[in-house]
Design an enzyme around this catalytic site. Structure first.
Site, PDB file in Angstrom:
ATOM      1  CD  GLU A   1      64.484  -1.088 -38.387  1.00  0.00           C
ATOM      2  OE1 GLU A   1      64.862  -0.366 -37.736  1.00  0.00           O
ATOM      3  OE2 GLU A   1      63.635  -0.795 -39.407  1.00  0.00           O
ATOM      4  CD  GLU A  42      59.491  -1.919 -38.215  1.00  0.00           C
ATOM      5  OE1 GLU A  42      59.677  -0.768 -38.231  1.00  0.00           O
ATOM      6  OE2 GLU A  42      60.045  -2.729 -37.150  1.00  0.00           O
TER       7      GLU A  42
HETATM    8  C1  GAL Z   1      61.753   1.207 -37.436  1.00  0.00           C
HETATM    9  C2  GAL Z   1      61.760   0.308 -36.252  1.00  0.00           C
HETATM   10  C3  GAL Z   1      60.477   0.281 -35.437  1.00  0.00           C
HETATM   11  C4  GAL Z   1      60.104   1.799 -35.300  1.00  0.00           C
HETATM   12  C5  GAL Z   1      59.936   2.393 -36.585  1.00  0.00           C
HETATM   13  C6  GAL Z   1      59.402   3.908 -36.566  1.00  0.00           C
HETATM   14  O1  GAL Z   1      63.177   1.518 -37.828  1.00  0.00           O
HETATM   15  O2  GAL Z   1      61.965  -0.781 -36.624  1.00  0.00           O
HETATM   16  O3  GAL Z   1      60.681  -0.213 -34.284  1.00  0.00           O
HETATM   17  O4  GAL Z   1      61.066   2.264 -34.635  1.00  0.00           O
HETATM   18  O5  GAL Z   1      61.442   2.386 -37.219  1.00  0.00           O
HETATM   19  O6  GAL Z   1      59.328   4.643 -37.914  1.00  0.00           O
END
Ligand code: GAL
Length: 647
Positions: free
Chosen positions: A142, A315
């Site tokens: 990110e 994710e």
């Molecule tokens: C994202 C990040 C992850 C984790 C996640 C939690 O932004 O890439 O590492 O922190 O959020 O929701």
């Protein structure tokens, strides 16, 4: 399509890993993403590397038919590095260096950081580039997260000077481009040019726009260095990065160009909170735990449009998160709904975040597919349900994702208008969303593309505000229209030159010949002021922002008592409309109907429709049964359920 999981084996004892692999296998997971924050585990000190644990993980999961995607760990430089070389640290807009203890505390322009990330990435890919169970790489994590997109350190200052030199060649050209004579800013040497930090409360918008571009290019160049290493040692592996959807500070088109595919992190109950002041969608009666599918749909449309092809969700939220305003627990069915939504919008791989809820540190209030105690949570149970409908998911993901309409998206325009909104509540993303949402509410597919896209697939191209205009953009729009496309331009188009000066030509500047009319006046309108329209194809009033045009080759399509506000110009086999106010949803739909862009879908609020090939995918984001009319078919969908209808 494929299901994967973000896995942090370093957070759990090795004795647990095999049980995890078994549970993953049972749920149809065939990919783990690992190691993107594991730098200090891999390299605990400057001259010590620990690979055994990662070797073991990759081998063990490989035995269960689970491949590995490795994250390069550069989002979290270890303490030995930050202490030995504090010049790697990100410096914020108040000129304060970031402290160790979180993540993203590095500067992409620090030569020391570049050297160390070069080494760690090289070591990793030398070790795993030929491994039979490793399939690809996620670079860093990110870019821009934790407010790290724009750094104000001395390395950035020097790199900015170099970037400006390459852009303008001569300092006099820069002074001219920036209008530096204004307020006595004229520079005589590159080295004099400051970074536009918060220490200057009234920065020059041309200066600042170039700094925003430079900051974005810095990550493009940082990423390019990692890509080059990975491609050299693992030419057969895929390489990607996980974006944050509509995150406005980095140009995702530039970042995505050298990647194999785009990927993004989809947090439906988190991101809409962050984007709420830029996109206000208050109309729907969504269930309390599903987030906002309109706003997330816009992000999906952008992610598809980045490369005009399927992307990954790297994710996917699968339960509650810990960083939204409310963080409701996900009820059974909600993770399944999000998954179907992502697939419907064009994702072909869904990687959930995260495997097991952690007991550790920053994210120990965050959920995973498993609870902290290692037993299945809602997300895991939903994933088992998704396995039951796997064939349908696979078939759906394989369908073409065609759209008749594209919306032109430009980070330059976003940044320029953010710097000078002119009315306090103007947001470029809101302008984009208004058009997107009007179409989405009719179940019409839309892609978000930039000016390098292949426009041939689209019958209509909407530029809600093509603010900064360049020669290539004019050429692109002209060619598209001449070949039969319909271009729709919204207010504030053609107003600025590439360096963020106002054009000296009559408005809309370089677009005037294409528009066939001149914008003779423009104004934001207070919320209580609207102007009655006279028009054959749409009705109502004009508000928010109003521009009048004098037609030349164009015809007047809508007028107010004070003049023309909507024009149509024939351009070759196509046409161009200029819409001189911020149209309502209904007005956009009427204009589209006039252009033949319609659908036979009658959608209640809260239901999303996506067309994929011969399929209609219907997603009910409410807590009530919803009835959808698809032509002469009537489809009833249970709360937070999905229906896939072949037509
Ligand atoms: C994202 C990040 C992850 C984790 C996640 C939690 O932004 O890439 O590492 O922190 O959020 O929701």
């Amino acid at each position: 399509m494929r299901f994967g999981i973000c896995y942090y084996p370093e957070h759990w004892p090795p004795e647990r890993w095999e049980a995890d692999a078994q549970l993953m296998q049972q749920a149809g997971i065939t990919l783990i993403r690992v190691a993107e924050f594991a730098w200090s585990v891999i390299q605990p000190t400057a001259d010590q590397y620990e690979w055994q644990w990662l070797d073991d993980v990759i081998a063990l999961f490989g035995r269960y038919g689970i491949d590995t995607m490795i994250g390069t760990p550069t989002a979290t430089p270890p303490i030995w590095l930050t202490r030995q070389h504090p010049d790697i640290l990100h410096v914020d807009s108040n000129l304060q260096p970031r402290e160790h203890g979180g993540r993203k505390h590095y500067c992409p322009n620090s030569p020391t950081y570049r050297a160390h990330s070069h080494t760690i990435v090289t070591k990793m890919v030398e070790r795993y580039g030929q491994h039979p169970h490793v399939v690809g790489w996620q670079i860093d994590n990110e870019f821009g997260e934790s407010n790290s997109a724009r750094c104000y350190c001395t390395h950035c200052e020097a790199a900015f000077h170099q970037w400006l030199r390459e852009r303008y060649s001569a300092i006099a050209t820069l002074n001219e481009a920036w209008g530096a004579v204004f307020w006595s800013q004229t520079y005589s040497e590159w080295a004099q040019i400051p970074l536009p930090s918060d220490n200057n409360p009234r920065p020059n918008p041309s200066h600042k726009l170039d700094y925003y571009r430079f900051a974005s290019d810095s990550f493009v160049s940082y990423q390019a260095e990692q890509i080059a290493i990975l491609r050299t040692h693992a030419p057969h592996h895929v390489v990607t990065h996980n974006y944050m959807g509509l995150f406005p500070e980095l140009d995702c088109f530039d970042l995505a160009r050298p990647l194999d595919f785009a990927a993004w992190d989809n947090y439906p109950t988190g991101f809409p909170d962050q984007w709420r002041d830029m996109i206000d969608d208050t109309q729907a009666n969504y269930a309390y735990d599903v987030g906002d599918p309109g706003v997330m749909g816009l992000a999906h449309a952008l992610m598809y449009g980045l490369k005009q092809r399927p992307y990954w969700v790297m994710e996917q939220q699968c339960g509650h998160i810990n960083w939204g305003k409310m963080n409701p627990r996900s009820r059974p069915g909600t993770p399944r709904l999000w998954t179907w939504h992502a697939v419907a919008e064009g994702a072909d791989t869904i990687v959930y975040f995260r495997w097991r809820a952690t007991v550790l540190a920053h994210e120990n209030y965050h959920s995973g597919l498993l609870k902290q105690d290692g037993t299945p949570d809602v997300g895991y149970r939903d994933l088992l349900m998704l396995q039951q409908e796997r064939a349908l998911l696979d078939e759906t993901a394989a369908q073409p994702n065609a759209a008749a309409v594209a919306i032109l998206f430009s980070y330059d325009d976003l940044w320029a208008q953010e710097l000078q909104p002119h009315r306090h509540d103007w947001h470029y993303l809101q302008a984009i969303y208004n058009w997107y949402d009007a179409l989405r509410r009719q179940g019409i597919n839309v892609h978000l593309v930039n000016d390098t896209a292949d426009l041939a697939p689209y019958s209509t191209l909407i530029a809600p505000s093509a603010h900064i205009v360049t020669d290539p953009l004019v050429a692109k729009l002209t060619e598209y229209a001449q070949k039969g496309g319909t271009v729709i331009l919204g207010v504030r188009s053609g107003f600025k030159t590439e360096s963020n000066r106002v054009t000296e030509r009559p408005l809309p500047g370089q677009l005037r010949d294409l528009v066939g009319a001149t914008v003779v006046d423009w104004s934001p309108l207070p919320d209580n002021v609207t102007v009655t329209l006279s028009c054959n194809i749409l009705s109502g009033t004009a508000g928010y922002w109003l521009e009048h045009l004098e037609t030349e080759t164009a015809e007047a399509v809508a007028t107010t008592a004070d003049g023309t506000v909507l024009t149509r110009n024939q351009v070759g086999d196509g046409q161009l409309f200029y819409v001189g106010w911020w149209p309502t949803s209904g007005q956009i739909q009427d204009l589209m109907a006039h252009l033949g862009v319609t659908s036979d879908v009658l959608l209640p609020a809260g239901v999303v429709h996506k067309r994929r090939g011969e399929r209609s995918i219907l997603l009910n984001f409410t807590d009530q049964v919803q009835v959808v009319h698809l032509g002469d078919r009537v489809v009833s969908i249970a709360p937070r359920d999905v229906a896939v209808v072949t037509r």
